[in-house]
Write an enzyme that holds these catalytic residues in place. Structure first.
Site, short mmCIF file in Angstrom:
data_model
loop_
_atom_site.label_atom_id
_atom_site.label_comp_id
_atom_site.label_asym_id
_atom_site.label_seq_id
_atom_site.Cartn_x
_atom_site.Cartn_y
_atom_site.Cartn_z
N TYR A 13 7.86 -4.57 8.50
CA TYR A 13 9.26 -4.90 8.17
C TYR A 13 9.41 -6.31 7.62
CZ TYR A 13 9.76 -0.74 10.93
OH TYR A 13 9.63 0.54 11.39
N CYS A 14 8.51 -7.19 7.93
CA CYS A 14 8.61 -8.55 7.46
C CYS A 14 7.20 -9.12 7.32
CB CYS A 14 9.45 -9.40 8.42
SG CYS A 14 9.76 -11.05 7.82
N PRO A 15 6.74 -9.52 6.15
CA PRO A 15 7.52 -9.73 4.93
C PRO A 15 7.87 -8.47 4.14
CG PRO A 15 5.24 -10.34 4.55
CD PRO A 15 5.35 -10.01 6.01
N SER B 293 4.70 -11.22 9.65
CA SER B 293 5.26 -12.56 9.44
C SER B 293 4.28 -13.65 9.83
CB SER B 293 6.52 -12.73 10.31
OG SER B 293 7.40 -11.66 10.15
#
Lengths: 76, 377
Positions: A13-15, B293
């Site tokens: 979902y992220c990045p 992330s």
């Protein structure tokens, strides 16, 4: 010699898938093809929009089971 | 059993401390030992840099002596790795020493690469280093009005930083009474204003409410410093008076020089966190090539998994857990409210309405970090 590389961004979902593709496109050489694997339903629209705007080549886009396989050729 | 941890950032420090406690009896008996190599005798709390850029924290608040954060049984050296010889289980350092290992943890992190974009270093302010954050604060302080542009490189550490700095810029100029003289324009690489879909869905109306303009599909190609114009690979450009950049990052130079991964990102299994093709090498945090992330939070949760598995491999000969992609990020929504995003490989974040309590939790966490990195929290 051109390479075919897999960018596995499934279940992230992220990045996120498009950001991963942009990162890997920077690392690729002109002529390489990148096959983005994504479970994000937006990928089918997001990637072609970016590819068209930036001027790379969309080779194919298909959903196999629950995974989108979007292949892009780096042309510049 | 020799365990070598290369890198003294969040991931490396939590792993070393956690393993030291789990293997206390083995270490006391001389059956295991932990060595850490770092390039600094100080440990920086990197998320604090954005507060420095807005004059809300002083740089000295961001540091502790690295040795003071480590369990006493850890053999700590300020002597950065210069070469990894994975075929022979050996790392050579800047001083010329050689360290053999049975288990290696690579935690060398990432660094900003503004020089990858022509003009970005000279033409923009950034808050990703102490020097940069102080310079940005002074530039903001002297700014009396005009066009402020925010641009974002790929990949970058702390994916939430672009929206956080935008909210903070709005509040900063408002607090100085000059918001009406400032035009803020946010530029983002993909086709929504944040990579997390519901962060984008929340931030977009907030931007409209605050009068922040935005442009998506904007990947910085170059900065014309003389004419103050930032140009994108997609063919658009923007004339600015003040340019704020979240620069592209690369992994550590030693990773590139040792040919462990392109641009310094090491191929890593997303569940075991082991380097591809090496069953005694773990990779943590920013150093991995995972589509996760690049944040202290991801490094923290990965470090807990790696430490537990190193200890179990030594005690029972097998790993006992896997990383599930967990990340927890605070999101500062200006100077006085915040929210958070928590997600993993299976569940997307479910964003809550920002509130003052979460902001004060984040302010508290800025101090609690020192317990966290000791592996106590």
């Amino acid at each position: 010699m051109s390479e075919h590389k897999i960018v596995d961004a499934k279940n992230t979902y992220c990045p996120g898938p498009l950001m991963e593709l942009i990162r890997c496109m920077k690392q690729a050489d002109v002529g390489d093809t990148l096959e983005l694997l994504s479970t994000d339903s937006g990928t089918a629209n997001d990637v072609p929009e970016w590819v068209a705007k930036i001027g790379h080549e969309l080779v194919s886009s298909e959903q196999i089971d629950d995974v989108w396989h979007v292949t892009v050729k780096k042309v510049k | 059993m020799k365990i070598l941890v290369v890198g003294g950032g969040t991931g490396g420090t939590i792993i070393a401390n956690n393993v030291a406690r789990r293997l206390a009896s083995e270490i006391s008996a001389g059956k295991a030992g932990i060595t850490m190599l770092s390039d600094s005798d100080r440990h920086m709390y990197q998320p604090g840099l954005m507060y420095v850029a807005f004059g809300q924290m002083m740089p000295d608040e961001l540091y502790r002596d690295q040795a003071s954060l480590l369990e006493s049984s850890i053999d700590f050296h300020v002597d950065p790795a210069e070469n990894f010889d994975l075929d022979n289980n050996r790392v050579t350092t800047a001083s010329g020493r050689t360290h053999d290992y049975d288990i290696l943890v690579i935690a060398t992190g990432s660094r900003i690469m503004p020089k990858n974009i022509p003009g970005l270093n000279e033409g923009s302010e950034t808050f990703y280093t102490e020097e940069g954050a102080i310079k940005m604060f002074k530039a903001l302080r002297e700014f009396e009005g005009g066009r402020v542009a925010i641009v974002v490189g790929v990949p970058h550490k702390c994916p939430i930083a672009p929206v956080e700095v935008t909210f903070s810029l709005h509040d900063y100029f408002k607090s100085r009474g000059i918001r009406d003289k400032v035009e803020i324009k946010y530029h983002y690489p993909i086709n929504r204003i944040h990579s997390i879909e519901n962060v984008a869905a929340w931030a977009e109306p907030e931007f409209r409410r605050m009068g922040v303009e935005y442009e998506t599909l904007f990947n910085v190609e170059e900065v014309d410093v003389e004419n103050k114009i930032v140009k994108s690979l997609e063919g658009t450009e923007y004339q600015y008076d003040l340019l704020i950049s979240i620069p592209e990052h690369n992994g550590a130079e030693v990773i590139i020089n040792s040919e462990l991964g392109q641009d310094g990102w090491i191929p890593t299994d997303r569940h075991t966190l082991m380097m591809t093709g090496h069953d005694n090498v773990y990779v943590v945090g920013d150093t991995t090539d995972l589509p996760v992330s690049k944040t202290g939070s991801a490094a923290h949760f990965q470090a807990e998994v790696i430490a537990e598995n190193i200890a179990s491999v030594i005690k029972i000969g097998a790993p006992v857990t896997e990383y599930n992609g967990k990340v927890y990020c605070f999101i500062e929504a200006g100077f006085d409210k915040a929210t958070y995003a928590m997600f993993n490989y299976d569940f997307p974040p479910d964003l809550k309405e920002p509130n003052k309590s979460m902001h004060w939790f984040k302010v508290s966490y800025n101090k609690m970090y020192w317990s966290s990195v000791r592996g106590l929290l």
